[in-house]
Design a protein around this motif. Structure first.
Motif, PDB file in Angstrom:
ATOM      1  N   SER A  13       0.812  -1.213   0.000  1.00  0.00           N
ATOM      2  CA  SER A  13       0.000   0.000   0.000  1.00  0.00           C
ATOM      3  C   SER A  13       0.850   1.269   0.000  1.00  0.00           C
ATOM      4  O   SER A  13       0.399   2.311  -0.460  1.00  0.00           O
ATOM      5  N   ASP A  14       2.067   1.187   0.514  1.00  0.00           N
ATOM      6  CA  ASP A  14       2.970   2.343   0.564  1.00  0.00           C
ATOM      7  C   ASP A  14       4.303   1.910  -0.040  1.00  0.00           C
ATOM      8  O   ASP A  14       5.155   1.350   0.655  1.00  0.00           O
ATOM      9  N   LEU A  15       4.471   2.169  -1.327  1.00  0.00           N
ATOM     10  CA  LEU A  15       5.648   1.687  -2.043  1.00  0.00           C
ATOM     11  C   LEU A  15       6.961   2.233  -1.479  1.00  0.00           C
ATOM     12  O   LEU A  15       7.876   1.455  -1.210  1.00  0.00           O
ATOM     13  N   PRO A  16       7.101   3.539  -1.266  1.00  0.00           N
ATOM     14  CA  PRO A  16       8.364   4.036  -0.714  1.00  0.00           C
ATOM     15  C   PRO A  16       8.712   3.420   0.648  1.00  0.00           C
ATOM     16  O   PRO A  16       9.873   3.078   0.905  1.00  0.00           O
ATOM     17  N   ALA A  17       7.724   3.270   1.512  1.00  0.00           N
ATOM     18  CA  ALA A  17       7.970   2.677   2.831  1.00  0.00           C
ATOM     19  C   ALA A  17       8.391   1.215   2.688  1.00  0.00           C
ATOM     20  O   ALA A  17       9.304   0.753   3.368  1.00  0.00           O
ATOM     21  N   ALA A  18       7.740   0.481   1.786  1.00  0.00           N
ATOM     22  CA  ALA A  18       8.085  -0.925   1.581  1.00  0.00           C
ATOM     23  C   ALA A  18       9.499  -1.066   1.027  1.00  0.00           C
ATOM     24  O   ALA A  18      10.246  -1.955   1.434  1.00  0.00           O
ATOM     25  N   VAL A  19       9.889  -0.165   0.126  1.00  0.00           N
ATOM     26  CA  VAL A  19      11.242  -0.203  -0.426  1.00  0.00           C
ATOM     27  C   VAL A  19      12.262   0.031   0.684  1.00  0.00           C
ATOM     28  O   VAL A  19      13.246  -0.710   0.802  1.00  0.00           O
ATOM     29  N   ARG A  20      12.016   1.030   1.500  1.00  0.00           N
ATOM     30  CA  ARG A  20      12.936   1.314   2.609  1.00  0.00           C
ATOM     31  C   ARG A  20      13.032   0.110   3.545  1.00  0.00           C
ATOM     32  O   ARG A  20      14.125  -0.311   3.935  1.00  0.00           O
ATOM     33  N   GLU A  21      11.901  -0.436   3.913  1.00  0.00           N
ATOM     34  CA  GLU A  21      11.851  -1.554   4.862  1.00  0.00           C
ATOM     35  C   GLU A  21      12.585  -2.793   4.338  1.00  0.00           C
ATOM     36  O   GLU A  21      13.462  -3.333   5.002  1.00  0.00           O
ATOM     37  N   HIS A  22      12.228  -3.230   3.142  1.00  0.00           N
ATOM     38  CA  HIS A  22      12.821  -4.457   2.609  1.00  0.00           C
ATOM     39  C   HIS A  22      14.294  -4.258   2.244  1.00  0.00           C
ATOM     40  O   HIS A  22      15.090  -5.187   2.382  1.00  0.00           O
ATOM     41  N   SER A  23      14.652  -3.061   1.816  1.00  0.00           N
ATOM     42  CA  SER A  23      16.065  -2.778   1.526  1.00  0.00           C
ATOM     43  C   SER A  23      16.900  -2.891   2.793  1.00  0.00           C
ATOM     44  O   SER A  23      17.977  -3.495   2.788  1.00  0.00           O
ATOM     45  N   ALA A  24      16.403  -2.317   3.872  1.00  0.00           N
ATOM     46  CA  ALA A  24      17.139  -2.324   5.132  1.00  0.00           C
ATOM     47  C   ALA A  24      17.216  -3.729   5.732  1.00  0.00           C
ATOM     48  O   ALA A  24      18.281  -4.186   6.135  1.00  0.00           O
ATOM     49  N   VAL A  25      16.085  -4.411   5.769  1.00  0.00           N
ATOM     50  CA  VAL A  25      16.034  -5.725   6.412  1.00  0.00           C
ATOM     51  C   VAL A  25      16.786  -6.781   5.610  1.00  0.00           C
ATOM     52  O   VAL A  25      17.530  -7.586   6.168  1.00  0.00           O
ATOM     53  N   LEU A  26      16.616  -6.776   4.293  1.00  0.00           N
ATOM     54  CA  LEU A  26      17.197  -7.827   3.452  1.00  0.00           C
ATOM     55  C   LEU A  26      18.505  -7.425   2.784  1.00  0.00           C
ATOM     56  O   LEU A  26      19.100  -8.230   2.074  1.00  0.00           O
ATOM     57  N   GLU A  27      18.917  -6.188   3.003  1.00  0.00           N
ATOM     58  CA  GLU A  27      20.145  -5.660   2.406  1.00  0.00           C
ATOM     59  C   GLU A  27      20.134  -5.797   0.881  1.00  0.00           C
ATOM     60  O   GLU A  27      21.104  -6.228   0.260  1.00  0.00           O
ATOM     61  N   LEU A  28      19.014  -5.422   0.284  1.00  0.00           N
ATOM     62  CA  LEU A  28      18.872  -5.416  -1.164  1.00  0.00           C
ATOM     63  C   LEU A  28      18.866  -3.963  -1.640  1.00  0.00           C
ATOM     64  O   LEU A  28      18.462  -3.070  -0.911  1.00  0.00           O
ATOM     65  N   VAL A  30      17.939  -1.082  -4.907  1.00  0.00           N
ATOM     66  CA  VAL A  30      16.997  -0.855  -5.995  1.00  0.00           C
ATOM     67  C   VAL A  30      17.689  -1.144  -7.326  1.00  0.00           C
ATOM     68  O   VAL A  30      18.712  -0.538  -7.639  1.00  0.00           O
ATOM     69  N   LEU A  31      17.116  -2.069  -8.079  1.00  0.00           N
ATOM     70  CA  LEU A  31      17.617  -2.398  -9.412  1.00  0.00           C
ATOM     71  C   LEU A  31      16.799  -1.713 -10.498  1.00  0.00           C
ATOM     72  O   LEU A  31      17.310  -1.407 -11.570  1.00  0.00           O
ATOM     73  N   MET A  32      15.500  -1.521 -10.231  1.00  0.00           N
ATOM     74  CA  MET A  32      14.589  -0.919 -11.194  1.00  0.00           C
ATOM     75  C   MET A  32      13.502  -0.185 -10.420  1.00  0.00           C
ATOM     76  O   MET A  32      13.013  -0.687  -9.418  1.00  0.00           O
ATOM     77  N   ASP A  33      13.142   1.004 -10.892  1.00  0.00           N
ATOM     78  CA  ASP A  33      12.073   1.779 -10.259  1.00  0.00           C
ATOM     79  C   ASP A  33      11.266   2.472 -11.347  1.00  0.00           C
ATOM     80  O   ASP A  33      11.744   3.400 -11.990  1.00  0.00           O
ATOM     81  N   HIS A  34      10.039   1.987 -11.562  1.00  0.00           N
ATOM     82  CA  HIS A  34       9.143   2.591 -12.549  1.00  0.00           C
ATOM     83  C   HIS A  34       8.084   3.480 -11.880  1.00  0.00           C
ATOM     84  O   HIS A  34       7.171   3.944 -12.550  1.00  0.00           O
TER      85      HIS A  34
END
Length: 120
Positions: A13-28, A30-34
């Protein structure tokens, strides 16, 4: 036909928040952002896509499967009598894809990267 990559898709529901969360937790990273879909990944080829809504399809897919011959994949889906929920489409971001609904109700995005001059 060969499967080249499988990427789970999470509808959020909140794309920017999900990106921040999963990037931090999983250490991934951004490869692509449309803007409506962001794919995170690492150097080993692990990927996770997060999306708010699909840009051209009526539903969000649960998983994306990239193949070397999307038309062969479509023929196999048709032969299996599965429902096509998004027709074979040459998307403006360089992917030819379609969606089908599996018998369990999950929506699968099957695609192939295509250059603009190779589309037919």
């Amino acid at each position: 036909m060969r499967v080249e990559r499988v990427v789970p898709n999470l509808t959020v529901s909140d794309l920017p928040a999900a990106v921040r969360e999963h990037s931090a937790v999983l250490e991934l990273r951004v490869l692509m952002d449309h803007g409506w879909i962001v794919t995170l990944g690492d150097d080993d080829g692990h990927q996770l896509s997060l999306l708010s809504h699909d840009a051209t399809a009526p539903v969000n897919p649960d998983v994306s499967v990239f193949v070397d011959d999307v038309r062969e994949a479509l023929a196999r889906v048709e032969q299996a009598n599965l429902m096509i929920v998004h027709p074979l489409t040459d998307e403006p971001w360089g992917v030819t894809r379609f969606f089908y609904r599996a018998s369990d109700g999950r929506v699968v995005n099957v695609g192939m990267h295509t250059a603009a001059d190779q589309r037919s």
